[in-house]
Design a protein around this motif. Structure first.
Motif, short mmCIF file in Angstrom:
data_model
loop_
_atom_site.label_atom_id
_atom_site.label_comp_id
_atom_site.label_asym_id
_atom_site.label_seq_id
_atom_site.Cartn_x
_atom_site.Cartn_y
_atom_site.Cartn_z
N TYR A 1 1.38 5.28 1.11
CA TYR A 1 1.03 6.22 2.16
C TYR A 1 1.78 7.54 1.97
O TYR A 1 2.86 7.57 1.39
N ASP B 1 -7.44 8.96 4.31
CA ASP B 1 -8.43 8.52 5.29
C ASP B 1 -7.83 8.49 6.70
O ASP B 1 -6.75 7.93 6.91
N ASP C 1 0.83 -1.20 0.00
CA ASP C 1 0.00 0.00 0.00
C ASP C 1 0.87 1.25 0.00
O ASP C 1 2.01 1.23 0.48
N THR D 1 -7.60 4.51 7.81
CA THR D 1 -6.75 3.57 7.06
C THR D 1 -5.47 4.23 6.55
O THR D 1 -4.54 3.53 6.15
N TYR D 2 -5.43 5.56 6.54
CA TYR D 2 -4.30 6.34 6.04
C TYR D 2 -4.14 6.23 4.52
O TYR D 2 -3.19 6.76 3.96
N LEU D 3 -5.06 5.55 3.85
CA LEU D 3 -4.98 5.38 2.41
C LEU D 3 -5.55 6.60 1.70
O LEU D 3 -6.44 7.28 2.21
#
Length: 395
Positions: free
Chosen positions: A159, A182, A157, A185-187
């Motif tokens: 970040y 977000d 993922d 979720t930090y996404l």
């Protein structure tokens, strides 16, 4: 008495000193010399063995330690001494404080002045690492903290990490634009309308970038201001030579090439927008254009003219150009008239309209009066004068 248990040594002891000197073998001589040197009895069968191994079995001093980790893996010896600072060990790096103890789960300054993160196992950290209630990212090659960059984690993922190295949440500037991450979720958030940390709402597109201009979303068209990025509501926008009307939810309701072809609501909105540009300006008797200023009817005539609606110049003329309505029926864009706000000796007619404003809804109007161009309560002005409402006939 000990002759049976150690006969060889007992036989030697029975000889007198003269005979012993004559008959001694080299081996016996060596044995006796060792015993004398050690000050031990010949009966101690381990004396020779202990002497030969004495040097290798000594306990090391504090300054000469065996290289490697200690028993509980908290200190390390190199070249016989306990180490401090960042050290290359077992294919990675560890840090040891001034007391020679391993550093774990901390971000510390090295002996070279650079800062590094060491994890729960003491190893130097790489990629996404939790610390102090948030997350940081450390470059896998340099081990340095990564600031203000969008990077791929060890899990695949991506970040964003901000100027202070902390993982980013909500609206974050990067590479000349803005993104949203977000908070849970930090996404990165794509193609969604979300609330920022300041309370305002913004739209982010398929590539994650903040949106401006016309945008399709969930089957409707919206417009986001190119300067503020905010969604426009109750607004008519001139875009590429066409007029677009967006309602109070921000949805595109109608559009036209000319203002005169807009819907009634769109025309009212454009008239209010136009008049609002002059809020705060002073009152000018007889004024009817932006260069010279406005009086009440001059402002109304100009604003509606921009909206494609032609109205007469004077308040009373405008009253008779509209359809009278009850105040309970008034909506945005209707006109509010006041009778006999001044008396020049000729207008005694109760319906001699001497003041006009544009109704905004919720009991408020925009007008030009003695205090200048303002927004005020209809009731505040109307408590002293008869009040009437009119709907512009062209609508």
């Amino acid at each position: 008495d000990n002759s049976n248990s150690n006969p060889a040594k007992t036989d030697n002891n029975k000889q007198d000193s003269a005979d012993a000197d004559k008959n001694k073998t080299n081996s016996d001589a060596n044995s006796n010399n060792v015993n004398k040197d050690n000050g031990t009895n010949a009966n101690n069968s381990t004396a020779k063995s202990e002497d030969s191994n004495k040097q290798s079995s000594d306990v090391p001093t504090d300054n000469v330690l065996p290289d490697g980790w200690n028993a509980d893996h908290t200190q390390y010896v190199k070249d016989g001494k306990l180490v401090t600072g960042v050290q290359s060990i077992d294919g990675t790096y560890y840090d040891f404080d001034n007391n020679h103890n391993i550093v774990k789960d901390d971000y510390v300054e090295s002996q070279w002045g650079t800062w590094y993160m060491f994890g729960n196992d003491g190893k130097i950290a790489t990629k996404v690492t939790p610390w102090s209630g948030t997350y940081y990212y450390f470059d896998p090659l340099t081990y340095l903290r990564v600031d203000n960059n969008y990077v791929q984690s060890q899990w695949g993922d991506w970040y964003m990490f901000g100027d202070n190295g902390q993982i980013a949440t909500k609206v974050t500037p990067w590479a000349g634009t803005y993104y949203y991450f977000d908070p849970l979720t930090y996404l990165r958030v794509d193609n969604n309308y979300v609330q920022s940390q300041w309370g305002d709402w913004y739209m982010f597109g398929n590539d994650g970038r903040i949106v401006s201009g016309l945008t399709e979303w969930y089957g409707a068209t919206y417009y986001f201001d190119p300067s503020t990025y905010l969604k426009v509501t109750n607004t008519v926008e001139n875009i590429n030579g066409y007029y677009y009307y967006f309602d109070d939810s921000g949805r595109l309701v109608s559009w036209a090439q000319y203002p005169s072809d807009l819907t009634a609501d769109a025309k009212a909105t454009l008239a209010i927008q136009t008049a609002s540009q002059f809020l705060g300006q002073g009152y000018v008797q007889g004024g009817n254009n932006p260069q010279t200023g406005f009086d009440c009817s001059g402002l109304v005539q100009y604003a509606y003219g921009v909206a494609g609606v032609q109205l007469p110049r004077l308040s009373e003329q405008q009253y008779y150009a509209t359809m009278p309505i009850d105040g309970s029926q008034a909506r945005r864009g209707d006109l509010v008239f006041f009778s006999r706000t001044y008396n020049d000796g000729s207008n005694f007619d109760p319906k001699s309209m001497t003041q006009v404003g544009i109704y905004l809804g919720n009991g408020k109007m925009l007008d030009a009066q003695g205090n200048g161009i303002v927004v005020e309560n209809v009731s505040d002005f109307g408590q002293s004068y008869p009040t009437y409402y009119g709907r512009v006939l062209n609508f």
